[in-house]
Structure formats: C-alpha cells, structure tokens
Enzyme design. Structure first.
Site, mmCIF file in Angstrom:
data_model
loop_
_atom_site.group_PDB
_atom_site.id
_atom_site.type_symbol
_atom_site.label_atom_id
_atom_site.label_comp_id
_atom_site.label_asym_id
_atom_site.label_seq_id
_atom_site.Cartn_x
_atom_site.Cartn_y
_atom_site.Cartn_z
ATOM 1 N N ARG A 168 -3.993 12.522 26.573
ATOM 2 C CA ARG A 168 -4.340 11.210 26.003
ATOM 3 C C ARG A 168 -3.729 10.081 26.813
ATOM 4 O O ARG A 168 -4.313 9.021 26.989
ATOM 5 C CB ARG A 168 -3.856 11.125 24.553
ATOM 6 C CG ARG A 168 -4.704 11.939 23.595
ATOM 7 C CD ARG A 168 -4.024 12.080 22.252
ATOM 8 N NE ARG A 168 -3.721 10.821 21.631
ATOM 9 C CZ ARG A 168 -2.607 10.572 20.911
ATOM 10 N NH1 ARG A 168 -1.710 11.507 20.716
ATOM 11 N NH2 ARG A 168 -2.407 9.398 20.382
ATOM 12 N N SER A 183 -0.743 13.753 15.947
ATOM 13 C CA SER A 183 0.283 14.027 16.953
ATOM 14 C C SER A 183 1.673 13.941 16.325
ATOM 15 O O SER A 183 2.498 14.855 16.461
ATOM 16 C CB SER A 183 0.132 13.005 18.097
ATOM 17 O OG SER A 183 1.279 12.974 18.886
ATOM 18 N N LYS A 187 4.142 17.453 14.961
ATOM 19 C CA LYS A 187 5.501 17.705 15.478
ATOM 20 C C LYS A 187 6.492 17.777 14.329
ATOM 21 O O LYS A 187 7.379 18.622 14.302
ATOM 22 C CB LYS A 187 5.938 16.565 16.406
ATOM 23 C CG LYS A 187 5.322 16.596 17.769
ATOM 24 C CD LYS A 187 6.021 15.641 18.709
ATOM 25 C CE LYS A 187 5.596 14.201 18.579
ATOM 26 N NZ LYS A 187 4.377 13.854 19.237
HETATM 27 N N1 URA Z 1 4.000 9.130 19.185
HETATM 28 C C1 URA Z 1 3.549 10.412 19.129
HETATM 29 O O1 URA Z 1 4.316 11.358 18.971
HETATM 30 N N2 URA Z 1 2.234 10.614 19.239
HETATM 31 C C2 URA Z 1 1.358 9.610 19.392
HETATM 32 O O2 URA Z 1 0.188 9.872 19.465
HETATM 33 C C3 URA Z 1 1.835 8.289 19.447
HETATM 34 C C4 URA Z 1 3.177 8.082 19.334
#
Ligand code: URA
Length: 439
Positions: A168, A183, A187
């Site tokens: 990206r 995203s 995580k």
């Molecule tokens: N931080 C992230 O971890 N992912 C993103 O897409 C944007 C900011």
C-alpha cells in the site's frame, strides 16, 4: 478463486464474499498471488470501498494469517496502543516505556513508515543492532522479564498486514478507512492485547483529513475490537502540524529521549501524557484519567520511563549507550538552518508535504525495497499561531547530500502558510470515542 474475477467485481463496485477475502489473504500471504494482482485489488478497494462486513472479514483474515498470541500466562491484562499515522509522531517511543514503568505490561506490534507518515520500527532501528523480529517465545519472555516488548509484523504474527502494508505504501492505497482499520486492528488482535488505545489522527498530515472521517474510522475500529472481546478507546488527535519538533527517525528518537528526561517540546509531552494516561486507565491501574496521568508524570520525573526505554533498546539487541548519549545516534552530514521566507502569523501547514520532505531526504521509502536513512530529516520549532519574521530561523534540516538539502530548503518554507492575521492555535485532541460500555 480467480484473482482476476475478484479484481473485476470490486472494480465494478461489487462485494467480496467472506470466503473470497479469506482466499485472497491466504494466497497473498503464501505468495501464490503476485504483488501486481494484490495491488490492483487494493486500488479497486481504495476506489470502491468496502462494506462493514467486508472490513470485519478482512481484519479477521489478516489477524489469522499467522499465529495469534494469548498472553494471559504472562499477565492478566496487556495494553497496547496504535496511532493511525502522522508526521513527527514518535508518541510510542515515550509512551510505552512510561506505561510499562508504572507496572502495566505493554506488548506492542508496530509498523514501518507508510506514505508521508513515519513508523515506530524505522525509528527504533536508528539504534545500532536493534531488531523487531522476535519469535513468539522471545516476545513472551521479554514481556515477562521487562514488561515491555515492541515487535514487527513477522512471518509469525499478522504476516498479511506486513506484506499489504508495504505494498500500500508504494501504490497510493494508504488512506482508505477499511484498509487502515483492517491493518491496525489485525495487528492488535493478533498480538493479544486486552486493552487498546487508538490514537486516530486528523488533519493535513493524517490519512483522515477531517475530524468526521477520523471519528468514523475510530468508531469502526473500536467496534471491531469490542466484537473481538477487547477493551478499546480511541482518541481523535490533531495532525495539522508535526507533533513536537523532530521529523526523521534518529531525530525523533532524540526528541523522545529528551522528553523522557523531562525536556522536549510541550505539545509532544502533553500528547504523550494523555495517551499514556488512557492506557493506564484502561488497564485498571488508576481510578480516573487524572490519577493515571499523575502516575505517568511521576514515572517521567524520577527517570523510570527513561530506564525502561533503555531496557527495551538493550533487550532487542540495541546499543544502550545511544540512549545515554544520543550523540552516538546516526548523524547527518549537513545540518543547515531553515529560514522563514515571509513575516506574519503561521496559520497552516501542509503536514503531509512536510512528511514527504523527510521521505525525499531518504528518511522513508518511495519503493518497497528502499533503505531508510535514519540520520536525515528536520526540526521545525514553530507552531500554528506563532508570529515569525522573514529570515528568522524556524528549524534545521539534516541531510546527507546537497541535492536533497537544497530541495528541503525550498519545500519546507513552501509548506508553511503565513498570513497577516493569526489563526487560533490547534487543540491537541478533538474527541474520545469509547466503546459501547464506558470503561
Ligand atoms: N497504521 C497501520 O498500522 N496501518 C495503516 O494502514 C495505517 C496506519
């Protein structure tokens, strides 16, 4: 599944099924799907958007693209924070050790620079030898031993995000609500935190340009987290100017160390205190935000935060002497002043453009394989609302070659709007988004 069908359906505004999203994430993680097809799908998603159901599916598929951590054998409540990305946003570097220092275990998975926005891992790699590649065993052991760990996306935890994030970054598909939510939350879910503080930025240097767009993203992420059984709070914070003064990896590390030592720019400390306070509150270590902020302030004043930061650096292979003496951090060849080109009040900054200046100096990536230069970037010591005189030094550029130095000397003043009438200073925070039940 044929990738070309998924790309075409999304391109034409259709929806992807849960199975298709799972297949895409599985295939891309296993490298069965090439970057060019993944990039085409990302662009179609960027242009056409995703429904809430598709976004949740994408988040869960990414979270389960590798192992997921259960950290309850280490501590009953692990906290985490995440910023949606900004310029000069070195908040994690100061906040995480302070929170750990007051006895709240922090296990965090961070990212790298994305577009014009910096990344915590790139900043930490300014320390010689520091590594974010930890096995699950190492992650848990470090969390148990020092109460603080900072890992990157590896082939073990949320690997799909690591790959998609890098793609990206170089395909202009960053600032999309669904892709950002998936995203960040993938995580967070994979890393096993029970309580998560989201720092969602808005303004000229953020992926979400308006407060409304940031609130919308924040609400979506809070809901995804809650549905997965986590306690989540989102803060909407200002990114209409860089946070603090430093932009650039080693420069930001220095500023975070100054702040942990009791100095540093006021706006940066105020921001850190509030974010850290919310983490402590969410972890149940304090009865109110005021009490939580007082604990954090005390951990800064007596040096526990700085000592914890040093432990983090050393535990992950870094050179602790660079914490004690930041002059040992990578140094740029040229340090030149930035001068104001007009007299008047600073009324606005093109913060994203300022972030790009740092990237073009070598402090970020233009293509996936670019090496980041930790030494370069700039200090900008003015804020919106300040009065400046033409010719007045307003900061310093740190560059490693003549060409990027000259370019930065032109681009930084051009990104700052100066007018005869002042505009009001920007608030640090606009709103706090709580989950369905207020914690
Ligand atoms: N931080 C992230 O971890 N992912 C993103 O897409 C944007 C900011």
């Amino acid at each position: 599944m044929r990738m070309v069908d998924l790309i075409a359906r999304k391109r034409d505004g259709g929806e992807l099924t849960t199975g298709e999203i799972n297949d895409f994430i599985r295939g891309y993680t296993a490298e069965d799907i090439p970057d060019y097809q993944a990039a085409a799908l990302l662009m179609a998603i960027y242009l056409r958007g995703m429904t809430r159901r598709e976004t949740v599916d994408l988040t869960l598929a990414m979270a389960h693209s590798g192992d997921t951590l259960d950290l309850h054998d280490v501590a009953p409540c692990i906290v985490d924070k995440h910023s949606s990305g900004g310029v000069g946003d070195k908040t994690s570097l100061a906040v995480l050790p302070l929170v750990a220092a007051v006895g709240v275990p922090v296990g965090k998975m961070s990212g790298r620079g994305l577009g014009s926005s910096g990344g915590t891992l790139d900043k930490m790699e300014s320390f010689d030898g520091w590594s974010s590649a930890l096995s699950l065993e190492q992650f848990k052991r470090q969390l148990r031993e020092i109460g603080l760990v900072l890992a990157g996306q590896t082939s073990v935890l949320a690997p799909a995000d690591g790959k998609l994030y890098a793609l990206r970054d170089v395909t202009a598909t960053v600032d999309n609500r669904s892709l950002i939510a998936a995203s960040i939350m993938s995580k967070k879910l994979a890393a096993g935190a029970d309580a998560i503080v989201l720092d969602v930025k808005t303004g000229s240097g953020a992926f979400m340009p308006t407060v409304e767009a940031a609130e919308d993203l924040a609400r979506l992420m809070v809901e995804i987290g809650q549905d997965a059984g986590r306690r989540v709070v989102a803060l909407i914070s200002d990114m209409n100017q860089p946070l603090g003064h430093a932009v650039g990896n080693a420069l930001e590390v220095r500023e975070a160390i100054d702040t942990l030592r009791g100095g540093g720019p006021e706006d940066f400390w105020d921001h850190c205190r509030v974010v850290a306070g919310h983490m402590v509150l969410l972890a149940g270590k304090a009865g109110s935000l005021e009490e939580a902020e007082a604990l954090i302030t005390a951990a800064r004043a007596d040096g526990r935060g700085l000592a914890k930061f040093r432990e983090l650096v050393v535990a992950q292979g870094g050179d602790g002497r660079q914490v004690d003496d930041p002059d040992r951090l990578p140094q740029a060849r040229y340090i030149e002043p930035i001068e104001a080109t007009r007299s008047g009040y600073v009324t606005a900054m093109d913060t994203s453009e300022l972030g790009w200046v740092c990237v073009h100096c070598g402090g970020g990536r233009l293509v996936k394989t670019d090496e980041v230069n930790p030494a370069v970037g700039f200090l900008l010591t003015i804020k919106i609302g300040d009065y400046i005189e033409a010719g007045q030094p307003v900061g310093e550029i740190y560059a490693d070659d003549d060409m990027t130095l000259q370019q930065a000397q032109r681009d930084i003043p051009a990104a700052i709007t100066v007018a005869a009438e002042p505009s009001p200073p920007r608030p640090l925070f606009y709103a706090t988004i709580y989950g369905r039940e207020r914690h």
